[in-house]
Design a protein around this motif. Sequence first.
Motif, PDB file in Angstrom:
ATOM      1  N   PRO A   1       0.966  -8.263  13.918  1.00 35.93           N
ATOM      2  CA  PRO A   1      -0.385  -7.717  14.067  1.00 35.93           C
ATOM      3  C   PRO A   1      -1.072  -7.329  12.771  1.00 35.93           C
ATOM      4  O   PRO A   1      -2.289  -7.188  12.751  1.00 35.93           O
ATOM      5  N   PHE A   2      -0.321  -7.155  11.666  1.00 35.42           N
ATOM      6  CA  PHE A   2      -0.974  -6.719  10.422  1.00 35.42           C
ATOM      7  C   PHE A   2      -0.900  -7.787   9.328  1.00 35.42           C
ATOM      8  O   PHE A   2      -1.164  -7.494   8.170  1.00 35.42           O
ATOM      9  N   ARG A   3      -0.522  -8.982   9.713  1.00 29.19           N
ATOM     10  CA  ARG A   3      -0.508 -10.091   8.751  1.00 29.19           C
ATOM     11  C   ARG A   3      -1.764 -10.932   9.010  1.00 29.19           C
ATOM     12  O   ARG A   3      -1.752 -11.890   9.779  1.00 29.19           O
ATOM     13  N   ALA A   4      -2.859 -10.533   8.382  1.00 26.44           N
ATOM     14  CA  ALA A   4      -4.139 -11.218   8.583  1.00 26.44           C
ATOM     15  C   ALA A   4      -4.041 -12.659   8.124  1.00 26.44           C
ATOM     16  O   ALA A   4      -3.412 -12.959   7.097  1.00 26.44           O
ATOM     17  N   PRO A   5      -4.641 -13.595   8.870  1.00 26.15           N
ATOM     18  CA  PRO A   5      -4.583 -15.003   8.473  1.00 26.15           C
ATOM     19  C   PRO A   5      -5.240 -15.227   7.113  1.00 26.15           C
ATOM     20  O   PRO A   5      -6.238 -14.589   6.773  1.00 26.15           O
ATOM     21  N   GLU A   6      -4.653 -16.132   6.362  1.00 24.66           N
ATOM     22  CA  GLU A   6      -5.205 -16.469   5.052  1.00 24.66           C
ATOM     23  C   GLU A   6      -6.494 -17.280   5.226  1.00 24.66           C
ATOM     24  O   GLU A   6      -6.783 -17.802   6.310  1.00 24.66           O
ATOM     25  N   ALA A   7      -7.202 -17.400   4.124  1.00 21.87           N
ATOM     26  CA  ALA A   7      -8.471 -18.127   4.157  1.00 21.87           C
ATOM     27  C   ALA A   7      -8.271 -19.577   4.578  1.00 21.87           C
ATOM     28  O   ALA A   7      -9.101 -20.141   5.310  1.00 21.87           O
ATOM     29  N   ASP A   8      -7.167 -20.188   4.138  1.00 18.21           N
ATOM     30  CA  ASP A   8      -6.926 -21.584   4.500  1.00 18.21           C
ATOM     31  C   ASP A   8      -6.777 -21.737   6.007  1.00 18.21           C
ATOM     32  O   ASP A   8      -7.253 -22.707   6.606  1.00 18.21           O
ATOM     33  N   ARG A   9      -6.081 -20.760   6.619  1.00 23.70           N
ATOM     34  CA  ARG A   9      -5.878 -20.828   8.063  1.00 23.70           C
ATOM     35  C   ARG A   9      -7.214 -20.684   8.804  1.00 23.70           C
ATOM     36  O   ARG A   9      -7.487 -21.411   9.776  1.00 23.70           O
ATOM     37  N   LEU A  10      -8.039 -19.776   8.327  1.00 26.65           N
ATOM     38  CA  LEU A  10      -9.354 -19.599   8.955  1.00 26.65           C
ATOM     39  C   LEU A  10     -10.205 -20.852   8.814  1.00 26.65           C
ATOM     40  O   LEU A  10     -10.890 -21.272   9.762  1.00 26.65           O
ATOM     41  N   ASN A  11     -10.181 -21.451   7.619  1.00 32.28           N
ATOM     42  CA  ASN A  11     -10.958 -22.685   7.414  1.00 32.28           C
ATOM     43  C   ASN A  11     -10.438 -23.817   8.286  1.00 32.28           C
ATOM     44  O   ASN A  11     -11.202 -24.625   8.818  1.00 32.28           O
ATOM     45  N   GLU A  12      -9.109 -23.868   8.436  1.00 35.39           N
ATOM     46  CA  GLU A  12      -8.495 -24.899   9.273  1.00 35.39           C
ATOM     47  C   GLU A  12      -8.997 -24.796  10.717  1.00 35.39           C
ATOM     48  O   GLU A  12      -9.221 -25.816  11.381  1.00 35.39           O
ATOM     49  N   LEU A  13      -9.182 -23.562  11.160  1.00 38.28           N
ATOM     50  CA  LEU A  13      -9.653 -23.346  12.532  1.00 38.28           C
ATOM     51  C   LEU A  13     -11.174 -23.416  12.653  1.00 38.28           C
ATOM     52  O   LEU A  13     -11.712 -23.306  13.768  1.00 38.28           O
ATOM     53  N   GLY A  14     -11.887 -23.573  11.542  1.00 39.50           N
ATOM     54  CA  GLY A  14     -13.351 -23.645  11.578  1.00 39.50           C
ATOM     55  C   GLY A  14     -14.022 -22.297  11.730  1.00 39.50           C
ATOM     56  O   GLY A  14     -15.175 -22.206  12.199  1.00 39.50           O
ATOM     57  N   LEU A  15     -13.310 -21.233  11.328  1.00 41.56           N
ATOM     58  CA  LEU A  15     -13.860 -19.877  11.450  1.00 41.56           C
ATOM     59  C   LEU A  15     -14.529 -19.467  10.143  1.00 41.56           C
ATOM     60  O   LEU A  15     -13.922 -18.826   9.277  1.00 41.56           O
TER      61      LEU A  15
ATOM     62  N   VAL B   1     -10.561 -18.688  18.041  1.00 47.86           N
ATOM     63  CA  VAL B   1     -10.296 -17.241  18.041  1.00 47.86           C
ATOM     64  C   VAL B   1      -8.988 -16.948  18.769  1.00 47.86           C
ATOM     65  O   VAL B   1      -8.184 -16.104  18.352  1.00 47.86           O
ATOM     66  N   GLU B   2      -8.745 -17.663  19.853  1.00 40.03           N
ATOM     67  CA  GLU B   2      -7.503 -17.452  20.606  1.00 40.03           C
ATOM     68  C   GLU B   2      -6.291 -17.824  19.763  1.00 40.03           C
ATOM     69  O   GLU B   2      -5.228 -17.175  19.840  1.00 40.03           O
ATOM     70  N   ALA B   3      -6.439 -18.842  18.910  1.00 40.25           N
ATOM     71  CA  ALA B   3      -5.339 -19.216  18.020  1.00 40.25           C
ATOM     72  C   ALA B   3      -5.034 -18.091  17.036  1.00 40.25           C
ATOM     73  O   ALA B   3      -3.866 -17.779  16.760  1.00 40.25           O
ATOM     74  N   VAL B   4      -6.066 -17.471  16.502  1.00 39.94           N
ATOM     75  CA  VAL B   4      -5.861 -16.343  15.595  1.00 39.94           C
ATOM     76  C   VAL B   4      -5.213 -15.179  16.325  1.00 39.94           C
ATOM     77  O   VAL B   4      -4.296 -14.511  15.810  1.00 39.94           O
ATOM     78  N   ARG B   5      -5.650 -14.935  17.550  1.00 39.03           N
ATOM     79  CA  ARG B   5      -5.082 -13.822  18.329  1.00 39.03           C
ATOM     80  C   ARG B   5      -3.588 -14.063  18.605  1.00 39.03           C
ATOM     81  O   ARG B   5      -2.786 -13.124  18.601  1.00 39.03           O
ATOM     82  N   ARG B   6      -3.210 -15.334  18.850  1.00 42.65           N
ATOM     83  CA  ARG B   6      -1.779 -15.629  19.062  1.00 42.65           C
ATOM     84  C   ARG B   6      -0.981 -15.367  17.796  1.00 42.65           C
ATOM     85  O   ARG B   6       0.122 -14.819  17.841  1.00 42.65           O
ATOM     86  N   ASP B   7      -1.555 -15.772  16.641  1.00 38.73           N
ATOM     87  CA  ASP B   7      -0.875 -15.504  15.363  1.00 38.73           C
ATOM     88  C   ASP B   7      -0.666 -14.012  15.168  1.00 38.73           C
ATOM     89  O   ASP B   7       0.414 -13.552  14.770  1.00 38.73           O
ATOM     90  N   LEU B   8      -1.714 -13.227  15.435  1.00 41.66           N
ATOM     91  CA  LEU B   8      -1.650 -11.786  15.199  1.00 41.66           C
ATOM     92  C   LEU B   8      -0.788 -11.080  16.238  1.00 41.66           C
ATOM     93  O   LEU B   8      -0.263  -9.976  15.982  1.00 41.66           O
ATOM     94  N   ALA B   9      -0.618 -11.657  17.399  1.00 43.32           N
ATOM     95  CA  ALA B   9       0.248 -11.042  18.405  1.00 43.32           C
ATOM     96  C   ALA B   9       1.696 -10.999  17.909  1.00 43.32           C
ATOM     97  O   ALA B   9       2.451 -10.083  18.265  1.00 43.32           O
ATOM     98  N   GLN B  10       2.087 -11.967  17.089  1.00 50.68           N
ATOM     99  CA  GLN B  10       3.443 -12.008  16.541  1.00 50.68           C
ATOM    100  C   GLN B  10       3.581 -11.044  15.372  1.00 50.68           C
ATOM    101  O   GLN B  10       4.623 -10.409  15.208  1.00 50.68           O
TER     102      GLN B  10
END
Length: 619
Positions: free
Chosen positions: A494-508, A483-492
Amino acid sequence: MRVLATAGHVDHGKSALVRALTGMEPDRLEEERRRGLTLDLGFVWTRLGPDEEHIAFVDVPGHEKFVATMLAGVGPVPAVLFVVAADQGWQPQSQEHLAILDALGVRHAVLAVTRSDLADPEPVRADAVERIAETSLGKVPSVAVSAVTGAGLDELRTELDRLARSLPEPPADADVRLWLDRAFTVRGHGTVVTGTLGAGTLRVGDRLVTGDGSAVLRVRGLQCLHEERADVRAVARVAVKLHGSVDGAVRRGQVLLTPDRWLVTEVIDVRIAVEPARELPRTVVLHIGTCAVVAAVRPLGEDTARLTLRQALPLRVGDRAVLREPGGRRMPCGVTVLDVQPPRLTRRGAGRARAAELADMTGRPDGAGELRRRRLVRSSELSAMGVPVPAMPVAGDWLADEVHWAELRERLGAEVERYAEQHPLEPGLPAEAARRLLGLPDRSLVDALAGLPGASELVRKQGRLYGPGSLRPTLPPPLAAAVEAVRRDLAQAPFRAPEADRLNELGLNRKALAAAVSAGALLTVTDGIVLLPEAGDQAAAVLRRLPQPFTLSEARRALDTTRRVAVPLLEFLDARGYTERVDDQRRRCRSDAGSGGGRESNPFINPIVTCEDSENQDK
């Protein structure tokens, strides 16, 4: 009205005596009158004085072959006229009838020594009084009489009047249990049944249910002493005209009941009078009211046993009944009903434990004791057992023993805490699971326990129970890191939601994202679109700076995001009252957004400020 039964040895003049007292013939069968022998129950009545109430007599047979019939007559009746002949004295059926009365706990009687014109009544009277005094009847008044000469009848009437006045008044509002001693069909009137109403009141129009529950019948007419009545109050001899299907449902030994007020049972625990439980035959006949039912005996303690009835009966705690050996080779034995809904005895040693529990039970209805033993019970069920309700319900009509209820509350708190530890991503214990864990019979009891005040308050939300501080999931370290990795991505961005591949990569996966949202770490705009919890505030501030109204494309460029995110994000803001559509192409920030119109609360995310609020903050 007062109702008495006769009792005494065969051919001791019971029928002749009530005939002399009432002027009515108790032997209604032609064979009875021809043989001079009572074979069935007879019913006659009289007034003892012009201003006195009626006394009705249930005349019973005295022959040893008709003891079951005698029991049917005397069973529902509160008092007796005990008859012993002066010329024959105490006889075997005198003793058996006395044993039956003692077994039933009858406490009111008058002794009549008949045929005093044929022999000196005094020796017989003295002997009978002494024998009777050793039973539940105690010391009874006695009168020497002669039905032939009339000697002693006035004195007997005086004693009967005194007896009648001493009888307790049964409650008029009691539940009706009418044991039937006759049932027949009258042309033009349908089915008619008779019995002795021992408690309660019958009214025309009342509904009654048969003891086996097979038929619900309506009272279409009432007679008492051959008089039509709108209602009859106990104690009384009553004839009831019934309306409804009665195919085989009404006959002697059957019972009519107030609906939904009686517990019908096949298993009872009883206290046995006089005879040790272990000496009872394994099969007996239980006599209660006008009913006789075969029962299997399981001795429990020295004077307690469990009876399994071949036919279910409407019984209550404190009922008195008689046990007889089939064939009548031994004296009848009295029992007092202790429990009409006893626990099953399945474990080793359960019988001994139950015997110890029964040893402390008196047979007198005890609401507090019953609640303590049962721990949880419905008030309606307790009333149906004949036990007074000792406390206010804790939920619905459920009663709970105070100590047990406190223990349940502690256990529930412990189970909620344990579940939260074992399921950190979804810490709320489902209420139905809580019910099963505590062994509770009803979900309402879980809700009531959760609502009790205590050191650690429980929170009920959407069918789950949460302990203090456990409303939000606790994210385990691997999930927290993702979750912290996603939050770091969104801090850069904030409205570019991570793609499905990125979420799967992180196990979310879906469950992990739901836990993160519940924990307040992320915000789900729609399925697959995840942003920071404050994204709504930030989007509102950005959109407020645009010329109003604005298009989807203008919003997308201002938010620096893709159409995949912009479309659901704008719909998200629309649904919460921050923006509104002007037409098919354009939106604007709502001018009344500051009032929170249309906004939906979410306890797991921070409050979203409005576009107008953002503008004020910029200023």
